[in-house]
Design a protein around this motif. Structure first.
Motif, PDB file in Angstrom:
ATOM      1  N   SER A   9      29.924 -58.040   2.672  1.00 18.94           N
ATOM      2  CA  SER A   9      30.866 -56.925   2.755  1.00 18.94           C
ATOM      3  C   SER A   9      31.338 -56.447   1.385  1.00 18.94           C
ATOM      4  O   SER A   9      31.933 -55.370   1.266  1.00 18.94           O
ATOM      5  CB  SER A   9      32.084 -57.334   3.593  1.00 18.94           C
ATOM      6  N   LEU A  10      31.096 -57.239   0.334  1.00 20.78           N
ATOM      7  CA  LEU A  10      31.522 -56.873  -1.008  1.00 20.78           C
ATOM      8  C   LEU A  10      30.453 -56.096  -1.773  1.00 20.78           C
ATOM      9  O   LEU A  10      30.738 -55.517  -2.823  1.00 20.78           O
ATOM     10  CB  LEU A  10      31.880 -58.134  -1.801  1.00 20.78           C
ATOM     11  N   VAL A  11      29.228 -56.076  -1.255  1.00 14.01           N
ATOM     12  CA  VAL A  11      28.117 -55.443  -1.968  1.00 14.01           C
ATOM     13  C   VAL A  11      28.207 -53.928  -1.848  1.00 14.01           C
ATOM     14  O   VAL A  11      28.452 -53.390  -0.758  1.00 14.01           O
ATOM     15  CB  VAL A  11      26.763 -55.944  -1.428  1.00 14.01           C
ATOM     16  N   GLU A  12      28.006 -53.255  -2.962  1.00 15.89           N
ATOM     17  CA  GLU A  12      28.004 -51.798  -3.001  1.00 15.89           C
ATOM     18  C   GLU A  12      26.956 -51.263  -2.025  1.00 15.89           C
ATOM     19  O   GLU A  12      25.831 -51.778  -1.957  1.00 15.89           O
ATOM     20  CB  GLU A  12      27.716 -51.338  -4.435  1.00 15.89           C
ATOM     21  N   LYS A  13      27.305 -50.254  -1.237  1.00 14.84           N
ATOM     22  CA  LYS A  13      26.504 -49.809  -0.093  1.00 14.84           C
ATOM     23  C   LYS A  13      25.076 -49.447  -0.481  1.00 14.84           C
ATOM     24  O   LYS A  13      24.111 -49.880   0.167  1.00 14.84           O
ATOM     25  CB  LYS A  13      27.186 -48.621   0.580  1.00 14.84           C
ATOM     26  N   GLU A  14      24.908 -48.676  -1.526  1.00 19.82           N
ATOM     27  CA  GLU A  14      23.570 -48.246  -1.913  1.00 19.82           C
ATOM     28  C   GLU A  14      22.713 -49.425  -2.356  1.00 19.82           C
ATOM     29  O   GLU A  14      21.524 -49.510  -2.010  1.00 19.82           O
ATOM     30  CB  GLU A  14      23.672 -47.209  -3.035  1.00 19.82           C
ATOM     31  N   ALA A  15      23.317 -50.352  -3.117  1.00 18.13           N
ATOM     32  CA  ALA A  15      22.571 -51.532  -3.562  1.00 18.13           C
ATOM     33  C   ALA A  15      22.136 -52.380  -2.375  1.00 18.13           C
ATOM     34  O   ALA A  15      21.029 -52.937  -2.359  1.00 18.13           O
ATOM     35  CB  ALA A  15      23.429 -52.360  -4.518  1.00 18.13           C
ATOM     36  N   TRP A  16      22.995 -52.497  -1.354  1.00 17.77           N
ATOM     37  CA  TRP A  16      22.647 -53.273  -0.161  1.00 17.77           C
ATOM     38  C   TRP A  16      21.488 -52.632   0.595  1.00 17.77           C
ATOM     39  O   TRP A  16      20.563 -53.321   1.026  1.00 17.77           O
ATOM     40  CB  TRP A  16      23.869 -53.411   0.732  1.00 17.77           C
ATOM     41  N   GLN A  17      21.525 -51.324   0.755  1.00 18.55           N
ATOM     42  CA  GLN A  17      20.457 -50.637   1.482  1.00 18.55           C
ATOM     43  C   GLN A  17      19.119 -50.775   0.770  1.00 18.55           C
ATOM     44  O   GLN A  17      18.074 -50.936   1.409  1.00 18.55           O
ATOM     45  CB  GLN A  17      20.819 -49.157   1.647  1.00 18.55           C
ATOM     46  N   GLU A  18      19.144 -50.756  -0.560  1.00 22.03           N
ATOM     47  CA  GLU A  18      17.903 -50.861  -1.326  1.00 22.03           C
ATOM     48  C   GLU A  18      17.412 -52.295  -1.457  1.00 22.03           C
ATOM     49  O   GLU A  18      16.201 -52.529  -1.543  1.00 22.03           O
ATOM     50  CB  GLU A  18      18.122 -50.272  -2.727  1.00 22.03           C
ATOM     51  N   GLY A  19      18.332 -53.249  -1.468  1.00 24.08           N
ATOM     52  CA  GLY A  19      17.939 -54.608  -1.814  1.00 24.08           C
ATOM     53  C   GLY A  19      17.895 -55.624  -0.698  1.00 24.08           C
ATOM     54  O   GLY A  19      17.404 -56.745  -0.895  1.00 24.08           O
ATOM     55  N   ARG A  20      18.384 -55.289   0.513  1.00 22.67           N
ATOM     56  CA  ARG A  20      18.526 -56.331   1.534  1.00 22.67           C
ATOM     57  C   ARG A  20      17.197 -56.885   2.032  1.00 22.67           C
ATOM     58  O   ARG A  20      17.092 -58.076   2.336  1.00 22.67           O
ATOM     59  CB  ARG A  20      19.347 -55.808   2.713  1.00 22.67           C
ATOM     60  N   SER A  21      16.150 -56.033   2.092  1.00 19.02           N
ATOM     61  CA  SER A  21      14.850 -56.534   2.566  1.00 19.02           C
ATOM     62  C   SER A  21      14.272 -57.560   1.596  1.00 19.02           C
ATOM     63  O   SER A  21      13.793 -58.631   1.999  1.00 19.02           O
ATOM     64  CB  SER A  21      13.866 -55.379   2.751  1.00 19.02           C
ATOM     65  N   PHE A  22      14.357 -57.230   0.294  1.00 20.82           N
ATOM     66  CA  PHE A  22      13.852 -58.161  -0.715  1.00 20.82           C
ATOM     67  C   PHE A  22      14.707 -59.426  -0.752  1.00 20.82           C
ATOM     68  O   PHE A  22      14.195 -60.536  -0.931  1.00 20.82           O
ATOM     69  CB  PHE A  22      13.842 -57.488  -2.087  1.00 20.82           C
ATOM     70  N   LEU A  23      16.020 -59.266  -0.557  1.00 23.95           N
ATOM     71  CA  LEU A  23      16.912 -60.427  -0.521  1.00 23.95           C
ATOM     72  C   LEU A  23      16.496 -61.403   0.576  1.00 23.95           C
ATOM     73  O   LEU A  23      16.398 -62.614   0.336  1.00 23.95           O
ATOM     74  CB  LEU A  23      18.350 -59.964  -0.293  1.00 23.95           C
ATOM     75  N   ARG A  24      16.272 -60.897   1.748  1.00 25.84           N
ATOM     76  CA  ARG A  24      15.938 -61.772   2.875  1.00 25.84           C
ATOM     77  C   ARG A  24      14.576 -62.424   2.701  1.00 25.84           C
ATOM     78  O   ARG A  24      14.377 -63.581   3.076  1.00 25.84           O
ATOM     79  CB  ARG A  24      16.041 -60.973   4.171  1.00 25.84           C
ATOM     80  N   LEU A  25      13.624 -61.696   2.105  1.00 21.47           N
ATOM     81  CA  LEU A  25      12.328 -62.298   1.796  1.00 21.47           C
ATOM     82  C   LEU A  25      12.502 -63.409   0.764  1.00 21.47           C
ATOM     83  O   LEU A  25      11.956 -64.508   0.915  1.00 21.47           O
ATOM     84  CB  LEU A  25      11.377 -61.231   1.262  1.00 21.47           C
ATOM     85  N   SER A  26      13.274 -63.146  -0.275  1.00 19.49           N
ATOM     86  CA  SER A  26      13.506 -64.152  -1.322  1.00 19.49           C
ATOM     87  C   SER A  26      14.203 -65.378  -0.760  1.00 19.49           C
ATOM     88  O   SER A  26      13.877 -66.512  -1.131  1.00 19.49           O
ATOM     89  CB  SER A  26      14.356 -63.539  -2.445  1.00 19.49           C
ATOM     90  N   ASN A  27      15.150 -65.158   0.146  1.00 16.78           N
ATOM     91  CA  ASN A  27      15.849 -66.283   0.765  1.00 16.78           C
ATOM     92  C   ASN A  27      14.908 -67.142   1.598  1.00 16.78           C
ATOM     93  O   ASN A  27      15.010 -68.379   1.596  1.00 16.78           O
ATOM     94  CB  ASN A  27      17.000 -65.774   1.624  1.00 16.78           C
ATOM     95  N   ARG A  28      13.988 -66.498   2.311  1.00 17.28           N
ATOM     96  CA  ARG A  28      13.017 -67.277   3.121  1.00 17.28           C
ATOM     97  C   ARG A  28      12.126 -68.117   2.219  1.00 17.28           C
ATOM     98  O   ARG A  28      11.858 -69.289   2.512  1.00 17.28           O
ATOM     99  CB  ARG A  28      12.177 -66.337   3.982  1.00 17.28           C
ATOM    100  N   VAL A  29      11.643 -67.523   1.139  1.00 20.31           N
ATOM    101  CA  VAL A  29      10.788 -68.264   0.199  1.00 20.31           C
ATOM    102  C   VAL A  29      11.559 -69.442  -0.389  1.00 20.31           C
ATOM    103  O   VAL A  29      11.046 -70.566  -0.492  1.00 20.31           O
ATOM    104  CB  VAL A  29      10.279 -67.330  -0.915  1.00 20.31           C
ATOM    105  N   ALA A  30      12.832 -69.191  -0.755  1.00 19.86           N
ATOM    106  CA  ALA A  30      13.656 -70.249  -1.338  1.00 19.86           C
ATOM    107  C   ALA A  30      13.847 -71.399  -0.360  1.00 19.86           C
ATOM    108  O   ALA A  30      13.767 -72.573  -0.744  1.00 19.86           O
ATOM    109  CB  ALA A  30      15.010 -69.677  -1.756  1.00 19.86           C
ATOM    110  N   GLU A  31      14.099 -71.078   0.900  1.00 19.02           N
ATOM    111  CA  GLU A  31      14.304 -72.130   1.897  1.00 19.02           C
ATOM    112  C   GLU A  31      13.037 -72.957   2.104  1.00 19.02           C
ATOM    113  O   GLU A  31      13.107 -74.177   2.298  1.00 19.02           O
ATOM    114  CB  GLU A  31      14.769 -71.517   3.221  1.00 19.02           C
ATOM    115  N   GLU A  32      11.889 -72.309   2.054  1.00 18.70           N
ATOM    116  CA  GLU A  32      10.625 -73.044   2.200  1.00 18.70           C
ATOM    117  C   GLU A  32      10.407 -73.986   1.014  1.00 18.70           C
ATOM    118  O   GLU A  32       9.976 -75.138   1.183  1.00 18.70           O
ATOM    119  CB  GLU A  32       9.459 -72.056   2.320  1.00 18.70           C
ATOM    120  N   LEU A  33      10.701 -73.504  -0.185  1.00 18.19           N
ATOM    121  CA  LEU A  33      10.561 -74.353  -1.370  1.00 18.19           C
ATOM    122  C   LEU A  33      11.551 -75.510  -1.323  1.00 18.19           C
ATOM    123  O   LEU A  33      11.212 -76.643  -1.689  1.00 18.19           O
ATOM    124  CB  LEU A  33      10.783 -73.516  -2.632  1.00 18.19           C
TER     125      LEU A  33
END
Length: 361
Positions: free
Chosen positions: A287-311
Motif C-alpha cells: 500500500s506504500l508503493v507509488e501507483k505507477e511503479a507498482w503497475q509497472e513492476g509487480r509482475s517482475f516482483l512476483r517472478l523474482s520472489n518465486r525464483v528467490a523462494e526456489e533458491l
C-alpha cells in the motif's frame, strides 16, 4: 532436550547471503559480567546438554534465562544468559569461536573434549574425517543459494523503491511513532542486536514465542515489496531518541537490514509476518508503493520472489544435508564420550552461578 517454548530465545548466528553472520561478539559485555563460561569440545560431547541442564537449574530457582539457539540445528543450544546473576555460557567452537576476555577473573573454560575416549576415536579417524568434511562442505553451497535468493529479491524490489514510496514509508512510520511513543526519557535508548529468526535445516524459522514473552501488543508487517527495513529503521531511530531500549532484529538473509523490532518497555513488537497473532495490527508495504511503479513492476516482483523462494528452498536442503552429516558425526562419537563428566560439570557450574550475588541491571 530442553523445552524452549514460551521462553525468551534468539539466534546470534545466521546463514546469510554473506555466509555465516555472527552477533556473538555483541551478546554480552564481558567487562560488566560476573561469570562468562566458554565451552570447548567437538561433536557429540554434550555442550548443548550441559547448557540446558544449567538453564533448567536456574529456572527451578526462579531465575529468568535467555536461550540462544543454534543456526545449524535450532533444537540445539549455543548459549544461555542469566541476567540477574550476570552469568553467561556459550559454545565457543567454530563457526562462532569465542574466548573469555578476562580468563580466571570473570572468564572460565569448560573443556568437554577431556571426556572423549581418544584411543577409540583414533581407530575411527577415517570415518570421522569423512563425516566432518561432508558436513562442512554443505555450508558454502547453502550460502551460495541464499546469496542468489537475496539478489533475486533485491532485483525485483528495487524498481518499486521510488523517492515517493520511500517518503510514504517514512511518513507511515512517523505516524505510528506519534501514537506509540509515550513521552521522552532522559538520554538515548540502548540498541540490542539479535536475530529473531533464521534460515535453518528446518526451513525458515521465526521465534514467535519470544515475541509473546516480551510484548503484548504489536504490528505485523506484510512485506512483499521489501520496504520493512526502511520502515523499521525510522521506528528504531524514534524510539531510541525517546530513551527507549530496543531489540533490533536483523534480517538473517541480509544482516544489514532490519526485519523485526521489539520494545519490551512498551510491550510493543513490529514483526515481519506471517505471525499467529490476530490481535496485531497489519501494515502492508504494497500500500506504500507509488501507483505507477507498482503497475509497472509487480509482475517482475512476483517472478523474482518465486525464483528467490526456489533458491532458498535449495539452500535449506543443503542445510538439512549438513544436519544429517552432523548427526552421523555425533553417532560416531557418542559411544566414546564420558557423559557423566558433562553432568558433573553442569551441576558444579550451576552451583557456582547460584553462589554469585544477584545484580540489579
Amino acid at each position: 532436550m530442553t523445552d524452549l517454548t514460551h521462553r525468551v530465545q534468539f539466534f546470534l548466528g545466521a546463514n546469510s547471503a554473506e555466509g555465516f553472520s555472527s552477533l556473538y561478539d555483541q551478546w554480552v559485555d564481558q567487562r560488566n559480567i560476573q561469570a562468562f563460561y566458554v565451552i570447548k569440545g567437538g561433536a557429540g560431547c554434550g555442550k548443548s546438554t550441559l547448557m540446558g541442564r544449567v538453564a533448567q537449574d536456574m529456572e527451578a530457582e526462579g531465575y529468568a534465562v535467555e536461550y540462544i539457539r543454534c543456526s545449524g540445528d535450532p533444537d540445539s543450544l549455543d548459549g544461555i544468559f542469566i541476567p540477574r546473576k550476570g552469568a553467561a555460557m556459550v559454545d565457543g567452537t567454530a563457526p562462532h569461536v569465542m574466548d573469555p576476555a578476562f580468563t580466571g577473573a570473570t572468564g572460565h573454560y569448560i573443556d568437554l573434549g577431556e571426556g572423549y575416549d581418544r584411543k577409540a576415536l583414533f581407530l575411527m579417524r577415517e570415518e570421522i574425517i569423512e563425516a566432518a568434511q561432508a558436513y562442512r562442505a554443505c555450508y558454502p553451497q547453502a550460502h551460495r543459494c541464499i546469496r542468489g535468493a537475496e539478489e533475486s529479491w533485491r532485483r525485483g524490489r528495487l524498481p518499486l523503491h521510488t523517492e515517493e514510496t520511500l517518503a510514504k514509508a517514512e511518513k507511515r512510520a512517523a505516524g505510528i511513532l506519534s501514537r506509540e511513543r509515550k513521552g521522552r526519557r532522559t538520554g538515548t535508548g540502548r540498541r540490542i542486536r539479535r536475530f529473531l529468526g533464521g534460515v535453518t535445516c528446518q526451513g525458515r524459522i521465526l521465534l514467535e514465542d519470544t515475541v509473546s514473552a516480551l510484548c503484548e501488543r504489536g504490528y505485523e508487517i506484510r512485506d512483499e515489496c521489501g520496504l520493512a527495513g526502511v520502515f523499521l529503521q525510522r521506528l528504531e531511530e524514534g524510539f531510541l531518541e525517546s530513551g527507549y531500549d530496543v531489540i533490533a532484529c536483523s534480517d538473517p538473509v541480509n544482516p544489514n537490514r532490519l526485519a523485526h523490532l521489539l520494545i519490551p518497555e512498551r510491550s510493543l513488537a513490529f514483526v515481519c509476518g506471517p505471525v499467529k497473532r490476530e490481535d496485531f495490527r497489519t501494515v502492508r508495504t504494497e500500500s506504500l508503493v507509488e501507483k505507477e511503479a507498482w503497475q509497472e513492476g509487480r509482475s517482475f516482483l512476483r517472478l523474482s520472489n518465486r525464483v528467490a523462494e526456489e533458491l532458498l528452498a535449495e539452500g535449506v536442503e543443503h542445510l538439512a544435508q549438513a544436519k544429517a552429516h552432523h548427526d552421523t558425526l555425533e553417532e560416531l562419537y557418542h559411544p566414546h564420550v564420558d557423559f557423566a563428566r558433562s553432568q558433573e560439570m553442569a551441576v558444579r557450574t550451576a552451583e557456582e552461578i547460584l553462589s554469585l550475588p544477584s545484580v540489579t541491571s
